[in-house]
Scaffold this active site. Structure first.
Site, PDB file in Angstrom:
ATOM      1  N   ARG A  11       8.588 -55.069 -18.874  1.00 30.92           N
ATOM      2  CA  ARG A  11       8.420 -56.123 -17.872  1.00 30.92           C
ATOM      3  C   ARG A  11       7.675 -55.623 -16.637  1.00 30.92           C
ATOM      4  O   ARG A  11       6.854 -56.339 -16.077  1.00 30.92           O
ATOM      5  CB  ARG A  11       9.782 -56.689 -17.471  1.00 30.92           C
ATOM      6  CG  ARG A  11      10.320 -57.613 -18.543  1.00 30.92           C
ATOM      7  CD  ARG A  11      11.710 -58.098 -18.247  1.00 30.92           C
ATOM      8  NE  ARG A  11      12.023 -59.233 -19.092  1.00 30.92           N
ATOM      9  CZ  ARG A  11      13.257 -59.604 -19.403  1.00 30.92           C
ATOM     10  NH1 ARG A  11      14.292 -58.931 -18.934  1.00 30.92           N
ATOM     11  NH2 ARG A  11      13.454 -60.648 -20.175  1.00 30.92           N
ATOM     12  N   GLY A  15      13.367 -63.053 -28.709  1.00 30.03           N
ATOM     13  CA  GLY A  15      13.893 -61.696 -28.612  1.00 30.03           C
ATOM     14  C   GLY A  15      13.881 -60.960 -29.943  1.00 30.03           C
ATOM     15  O   GLY A  15      13.333 -59.855 -30.064  1.00 30.03           O
ATOM     16  N   GLY A  57      14.011 -67.271 -23.263  1.00 31.23           N
ATOM     17  CA  GLY A  57      14.395 -68.662 -23.025  1.00 31.23           C
ATOM     18  C   GLY A  57      13.231 -69.544 -22.598  1.00 31.23           C
ATOM     19  O   GLY A  57      13.109 -70.686 -23.046  1.00 31.23           O
ATOM     20  N   LYS A 100      20.164 -69.890 -36.892  1.00 27.21           N
ATOM     21  CA  LYS A 100      20.781 -71.217 -36.978  1.00 27.21           C
ATOM     22  C   LYS A 100      19.844 -72.348 -36.603  1.00 27.21           C
ATOM     23  O   LYS A 100      19.124 -72.263 -35.608  1.00 27.21           O
ATOM     24  CB  LYS A 100      21.967 -71.274 -36.030  1.00 27.21           C
ATOM     25  CG  LYS A 100      23.138 -70.437 -36.481  1.00 27.21           C
ATOM     26  CD  LYS A 100      24.269 -70.620 -35.495  1.00 27.21           C
ATOM     27  CE  LYS A 100      25.566 -70.041 -36.024  1.00 27.21           C
ATOM     28  NZ  LYS A 100      26.647 -70.262 -35.059  1.00 27.21           N
TER      29      LYS A 100
HETATM   30  P1  ADP Z   1      14.789 -65.099 -31.907  1.00 30.19           P
HETATM   31  O1  ADP Z   1      15.627 -64.202 -31.036  1.00 30.19           O
HETATM   32  O2  ADP Z   1      13.476 -64.458 -32.251  1.00 30.19           O
HETATM   33  O3  ADP Z   1      14.630 -66.480 -31.346  1.00 30.19           O
HETATM   34  P2  ADP Z   1      17.055 -65.812 -33.544  1.00 30.19           P
HETATM   35  O4  ADP Z   1      17.961 -65.252 -32.518  1.00 30.19           O
HETATM   36  O5  ADP Z   1      17.029 -67.276 -33.732  1.00 30.19           O
HETATM   37  O6  ADP Z   1      15.548 -65.266 -33.314  1.00 30.19           O
HETATM   38  O7  ADP Z   1      17.440 -65.244 -34.974  1.00 30.19           O
HETATM   39  C1  ADP Z   1      17.421 -63.875 -35.310  1.00 30.19           C
HETATM   40  C2  ADP Z   1      18.597 -63.518 -36.178  1.00 30.19           C
HETATM   41  O8  ADP Z   1      18.623 -64.287 -37.372  1.00 30.19           O
HETATM   42  C3  ADP Z   1      18.516 -62.073 -36.625  1.00 30.19           C
HETATM   43  O9  ADP Z   1      19.591 -61.360 -36.060  1.00 30.19           O
HETATM   44  C4  ADP Z   1      18.612 -62.138 -38.144  1.00 30.19           C
HETATM   45  O10 ADP Z   1      19.437 -61.129 -38.695  1.00 30.19           O
HETATM   46  C5  ADP Z   1      19.223 -63.494 -38.371  1.00 30.19           C
HETATM   47  N1  ADP Z   1      18.922 -63.993 -39.718  1.00 30.19           N
HETATM   48  C6  ADP Z   1      17.727 -64.201 -40.263  1.00 30.19           C
HETATM   49  N2  ADP Z   1      17.836 -64.632 -41.536  1.00 30.19           N
HETATM   50  C7  ADP Z   1      19.151 -64.674 -41.810  1.00 30.19           C
HETATM   51  C8  ADP Z   1      19.913 -65.025 -42.979  1.00 30.19           C
HETATM   52  N3  ADP Z   1      19.323 -65.430 -44.110  1.00 30.19           N
HETATM   53  N4  ADP Z   1      21.247 -64.951 -42.896  1.00 30.19           N
HETATM   54  C9  ADP Z   1      21.851 -64.545 -41.746  1.00 30.19           C
HETATM   55  N5  ADP Z   1      21.191 -64.205 -40.620  1.00 30.19           N
HETATM   56  C10 ADP Z   1      19.859 -64.263 -40.660  1.00 30.19           C
HETATM   57 MG    MG Z   2      17.776 -64.061 -30.813  1.00 27.77          MG
END
Ligand code: ADP
Ligand code: MG
Length: 400
Positions: free
Chosen positions: A38, A357, A380, A199
């Site tokens: 950063r 992230g 965010g 999710k």
């Molecule tokens: P970002 O931080 O890039 O927005 P998210 O926080 O939404 O991404 O999601 C990342 C998480 O999703 C990771 O920790 C990864 O392990 C989890 N993930 C990805 N695919 C699966 C899966 N099939 N089952 C469980 N967790 C998953």
């Molecule tokens: Mg995340």
């Protein structure tokens, strides 16, 4: 593109006081910054202003002190790290306004840089209190916002100040806005979006915004399980939000109406336990997942098909890994598709923008973060932008 002022439009700034909002919320361990990303991002803006002879006052938040002084969250802890990145000395100033700041400025010479105390020590910051903003603005001749990652919040230092002083986007802010505009504002078509991660519930607004704007929506990660379940596929013990089935159907219908192709995996990597290289590991068609198994990555055939989709596209926007990439071998699909995107970007056929992230961590893991056109570390703020929301700190920089 919506118009905002950049540093190119500043006239002579010699001896003028610049109030510059930066993101210096560095991760710390034992009182030391563990990652200087950063600070490096805002260095060009700070140095450009200082080298032009401005007196630069840095405004930053650090941690969540909730409107009170906390000695452990003083920006004085950041001073050494920022000096190291800038290669200049800073003057730490223990207030953000008032006589202490006034006093400090009397000994400032052109090109000097001051680091003001944590803006969030004062309740007026997060309340965007006009009194508080006015007290800070009183010290400056102009305002620069270089903190895109903090600009989804309408705080005094991210939004209020922009209405009180001539306001400009810093270089990091400018780069972020230009990249985001290329990816979703005015992208070259066809456009693909990868939305993965854990999710659906955390990314509903993203999905709803994207279906009407992209030609290909690639769903991966745990979210794909919810989409598959909505289509009647048995997903076993997979992470899945069964209660969102109706919502997912709505998204699929909206995609149909907008002629957006939704890509779901048709083969998957599964196991009965979530552990590195588990003995139960296997790859199968999505219709062959047993009740005790869980889907942890997109399968090799689907990954290849997704690579072919990217080859037909000119723009890619990516948020969320395709699998549980932290645990081998469930990183394979994410790494493969990231490398394809990087190669296409290198060849000049694809503009690739990614953020989030875990997404940034996954691209670093794949060794291709540097090869994407732009990788946003804004968290965010990046997600709110992907939802199509107006970010108050950015809106305040727009020309009326
Ligand atoms: P970002 O931080 O890039 O927005 P998210 O926080 O939404 O991404 O999601 C990342 C998480 O999703 C990771 O920790 C990864 O392990 C989890 N993930 C990805 N695919 C699966 C899966 N099939 N089952 C469980 N967790 C998953
Ligand atoms: Mg995340």
């Amino acid at each position: 593109m919506a118009q905002f002022r950049t540093l190119d439009e500043l006239g002579d700034v010699h001896s003028k006081v610049a109030l510059v909002r930066v993101d210096l919320n560095l991760p710390m361990a034992d009182g030391r910054a563990t990652d200087l990303t950063r600070a490096r991002a805002v260095a060009p803006t700070i140095l450009e202003l200082a080298d032009a002879g401005a007196k630069v006052l840095l405004l930053a938040h650090f941690g969540r002190p909730k409107g009170e002084r906390h000695s452990t969250m003083s920006t004085s802890y950041l001073q050494g790290a920022v000096e190291e990145v800038l290669g200049r000395k800073l003057m730490y100033i223990s207030e953000v306004s008032g006589p202490v700041v006034e006093q400090a400025l009397t000994i400032f010479r052109p090109g000097d840089i001051g680091l003001l105390e944590n803006t969030r020590f004062w309740p007026g910051e997060e309340k965007n209190d006009p009194e508080f903003a006015r007290a800070i603005a009183a010290h400056g001749d102009f305002y620069v916002n270089d903190a895109f990652s903090a600009s989804h919040r309408a705080h005094a230092s991210t939004e209020g100040l922009a209405h009180l002083l001539p306001a400009y986007a810093g270089r990091a802010m400018q780069a972020e806005l230009e990249a985001l505009d290329k990816a979703l504002g005015n992208p070259e078509k066809p456009v693909a979006a990868v939305v993965g991660g854990a999710k659906v519930s955390t990314k509903l607004a993203v999905l709803e915004h994207l279906v009407a704007r992209v030609d290909h929506l690639i769903i991966g990660g745990g979210m794909a399980n919810t989409f598959l379940a909505a289509r009647g596929v048995a997903v076993g013990k997979s992470l899945c939000e069964h209660e969102l089935t109706a919502k997912v159907e709505e998204i699929m219908e909206a995609a149909d109406r907008a002629a957006c192709t939704v890509h779901l995996p048709y083969d998957v990597v599964i196991a009965t336990e979530f552990a590195p290289n588990p003995p139960s590991l296997r790859t199968c068609n999505v219709h062959e997942v047993a009740s005790e198994e869980m889907i942890l990555d997109v399968g090799p055939q689907a990954t290849e098909a997704l690579a072919d989709v990217l080859k037909t596209c000119r723009t890619l926007i990516w948020n969320g890994p395709l699998g549980a990439f932290e645990t081998p071998p469930f990183d394979v699909a994410t790494v493969a598709l990231a490398r394809t995107a990087a190669a296409l970007t290198r060849e000049g056929s694809l503009v690739s923008v990614a953020g989030g992230g875990d997404t940034v961590a996954a691209l670093n893991h794949a060794g291709v973060a540097q090869e994407f056109s732009y990788v946003s570390t804004a968290g965010g703020a990046f997600l709110e932008w992907m939802e199509g929301r107006e970010l108050p700190g950015v809106a305040a920089l727009l020309r009326s």
